[in-house]
Design an enzyme around this catalytic site. Structure first.
Site, short mmCIF file in Angstrom:
data_model
loop_
_atom_site.label_atom_id
_atom_site.label_comp_id
_atom_site.label_asym_id
_atom_site.label_seq_id
_atom_site.Cartn_x
_atom_site.Cartn_y
_atom_site.Cartn_z
N ASP A 281 0.76 4.49 -13.43
CA ASP A 281 0.13 5.24 -14.52
C ASP A 281 -0.93 4.40 -15.23
O ASP A 281 -1.29 4.71 -16.37
CB ASP A 281 1.17 5.71 -15.53
CG ASP A 281 1.58 7.15 -15.30
OD1 ASP A 281 1.08 7.76 -14.35
OD2 ASP A 281 2.39 7.68 -16.09
N ASP A 340 12.13 -0.74 -13.00
CA ASP A 340 10.92 -0.95 -13.79
C ASP A 340 10.08 -2.05 -13.17
O ASP A 340 10.56 -2.83 -12.33
CB ASP A 340 11.28 -1.31 -15.23
CG ASP A 340 11.72 -0.08 -16.03
OD1 ASP A 340 11.50 1.04 -15.54
OD2 ASP A 340 12.28 -0.26 -17.12
N ASP A 342 9.05 -4.87 -14.12
CA ASP A 342 9.42 -6.28 -14.32
C ASP A 342 10.80 -6.61 -13.77
O ASP A 342 11.37 -7.65 -14.13
CB ASP A 342 9.36 -6.61 -15.81
CG ASP A 342 10.26 -5.72 -16.65
OD1 ASP A 342 10.58 -4.61 -16.19
OD2 ASP A 342 10.64 -6.11 -17.76
N ASP A 434 16.14 8.05 -20.56
CA ASP A 434 17.32 7.56 -19.84
C ASP A 434 18.61 8.01 -20.51
O ASP A 434 19.57 8.42 -19.85
CB ASP A 434 17.27 6.04 -19.70
CG ASP A 434 16.92 5.35 -21.01
OD1 ASP A 434 16.79 6.04 -22.04
OD2 ASP A 434 16.79 4.12 -21.01
#
Length: 513
Positions: A281, A340, A342, A434
């Site tokens: 994105d 994610d 990271d 979430d």
């Protein structure tokens, strides 16, 4: 009878040596001992000695007073400068209208009405000025010795008392006390009682969680997959290798995208049974190009990986995941894994998580624990490590073992796609997507498993500004989500009472402090 000076000096020594250093412009006192009692005795001492002692003591007291005055002046100066700096910072912050939502990252939705936001902060300014004015009233009343008792206050006389009995300031303060006793004290007392109740609930919850953790350690309880499922993993292509979709949502992650993509492409799973989606994105063209080139590099090495970029970035992370799940080829996959940008999973991540789904059709989520590569970087990362260790070791593990329900951490988890679809899929209605999907899945009867021994590496925020933004994202949505989910909790058909009790206690933990 000579007066006693025990308050001045408790020692039995005689004499009052004083060593004073004067280094312009600073004075410092190395040693100072008070005069003994004998130095002040008038009787039985020669006149010369008394005069000498009197002169010496007067000189020493003068130095002491000067030193004390210098230190007091320095202290007042530092306090004044600190207050001036603090006032200037507050004035600049209020004038600019800066809040925790300013300068937020691109993955956090911000749909606030600017007009409403301006009115809101104008109300805050009015409240602050009113608080300062009332504080001035309180200080003035304290110094003038006004003491009002509640039994003597009658609200019906608020506008009937003669105006000339007291001056204007006295009249205003007396009326303020009347209003405070009748209207402000009861709701404030009610709120204080509510806070006390929430504190007791939070403390009881922490005690129960700690006892549950000790019981798990004592009995060595841990989720174990089916024996035949673990054996199937070693049997090759004909074993238990369901179709797995891996999603990596990211947004302007120039620093970590290479490590994340490399770690996911090295997962030990048959190439024909896995598809990796890089959901980019990013609005920076350079970052988009770098990520696209990295994906192309792994495609040439044989990885089954795709690059996906949205032009209209509605819904941020939830919208990104929802858009990716709408692809037609997703129907061929049974499970979806989310990492994610990271996060770097270990190569055996899928082999240690997916087998728990075999012959367990009620299982909707398998969540792994986070580990941190920079936990010893500084004091802030150490404190975060302690906090998150309690979250995973105690909260997630105990709730997973005894309730089969806990909050999805947003990453390092394996979802059954049917559970996501049965729960309504990803929704952009809140910043805690979430938590939202976990609550809706639990209301549909799906169970969760937390694996405390399966870890996925990530990084902790090393600066306070990054930590502040992260905590703002994590804690800005639970109360909003509770309002949205409350009707669904009430209408829950699967174990209505236990589900409602579980979810209400779950939200209380997030919103009480």
């Amino acid at each position: 009878m000579a007066p006693s000076f025990d308050w001045w000096a408790k020692g039995s020594h005689k004499g009052t040596p004083v060593v004073v250093k004067m280094e312009n412009p600073n004075w410092s006192m190395v040693e100072l001992e008070g005069p003994s009692e004998d130095d002040f005795l008038i009787g039985n001492t020669p006149t010369g000695q008394r005069e000498k002692a009197r002169g010496k003591n007067a000189k020493q007291l003068t130095w002491v007073l000067l030193l004390k005055a210098h230190r007091a002046a320095g202290c007042l100066t530092s306090i004044a400068s600190t207050l001036v700096s603090l006032g200037s910072a507050i004035r600049r912050r209020v004038a600019s209208g800066r809040t925790d939502t300013d300068n937020e990252t691109d993955d956090t939705p911000s749909n606030e009405n600017k007009t409403i936001k301006t009115r809101f902060y104008n109300c805050i300014k009015v409240f602050l000025w009113l608080s300062l004015l009332l504080l001035g009233f309180e200080i003035a009343a304290y110094f003038k010795g006004w003491h009002f008792g509640a039994p003597k206050l009658q609200l019906q006389y608020i506008f009937t008392a003669p105006f000339g009995v007291r001056d204007l300031f006295d009249w205003l303060y007396s009326r303020w006390v009347l209003i405070r006793v009748q209207y402000l004290a009861p709701p404030l007392q009610f709120l204080a009682n509510v806070c006390i109740i929430l504190f007791l609930i939070q403390s009881l919850d922490r005690l129960v969680l700690c006892l549950g953790c000790f019981w798990i350690r004592l009995k060595k309880i841990k989720p174990i997959p089916k024996t035949d499922a673990a054996a199937d993993l070693e049997s090759g292509e004909d074993g238990f290798f369901p179709m797995v979709l891996v999603q990596i949502p990211m947004c302007n992650e120039r620093e970590v995208y290479q490590q994340s993509i490399a770690a996911v492409c090295n997962l030990e799973w048959p190439k024909s049974k896995i598809l990796i989606q890089v959901l980019d994105d990013s609005d920076d063209p350079t970052t988009q190009l770098l990520i696209k080139e990295e994906v192309h590099k792994w495609q040439q090495e044989g990885a089954h990986i795709l690059y996906r970029h949205r032009v209209i970035r509605d819904g941020y992370k939830a919208g990104n995941l929802k858009s990716a799940m709408s692809c037609s080829y997703v129907e061929d996959y049974e499970f979806v894994v989310i990492f994610d940008a990271d996060f770097q999973p270990t190569p055996d991540f899928l082999k240690r998580t997916v087998p728990h789904f075999k012959d367990n059709e009620d299982l909707g989520l398998v969540q792994a624990r986070w580990s941190f590569v920079n936990k010893d970087e500084n004091l802030l990362t150490r404190l975060q490590f302690i906090n998150l260790s309690f979250h995973f070791e105690v909260e997630q593990q105990v709730n997973g073992v005894f309730l089969n329900f806990f909050g999805f951490n947003g990453t390092a988890g394996v979802w059954r796609i049917r559970a996501l679809e049965d729960s309504g899929g990803w929704l952009e209605r809140t910043t805690v997507e979430d938590m939202d999907i976990a609550v809706r899945a639990h209301l549909q009867g799906w169970k969760f498993i937390f694996l405390n021994d399966v870890e996925c590496q990530c990084e902790l925020p090393e600066s306070y500004e990054a930590y502040r933004k992260q905590q703002h994202r994590w804690h800005s949505g639970p109360m909003q989500l509770f309002r949205l989910c409350l009707p669904d909790i009430i209408r829950a058909k699967v174990n209505a009472f236990s589900s409602a009790l579980c979810l209400i206690s779950y939200f209380v933990k997030f919103n009480s402090f």
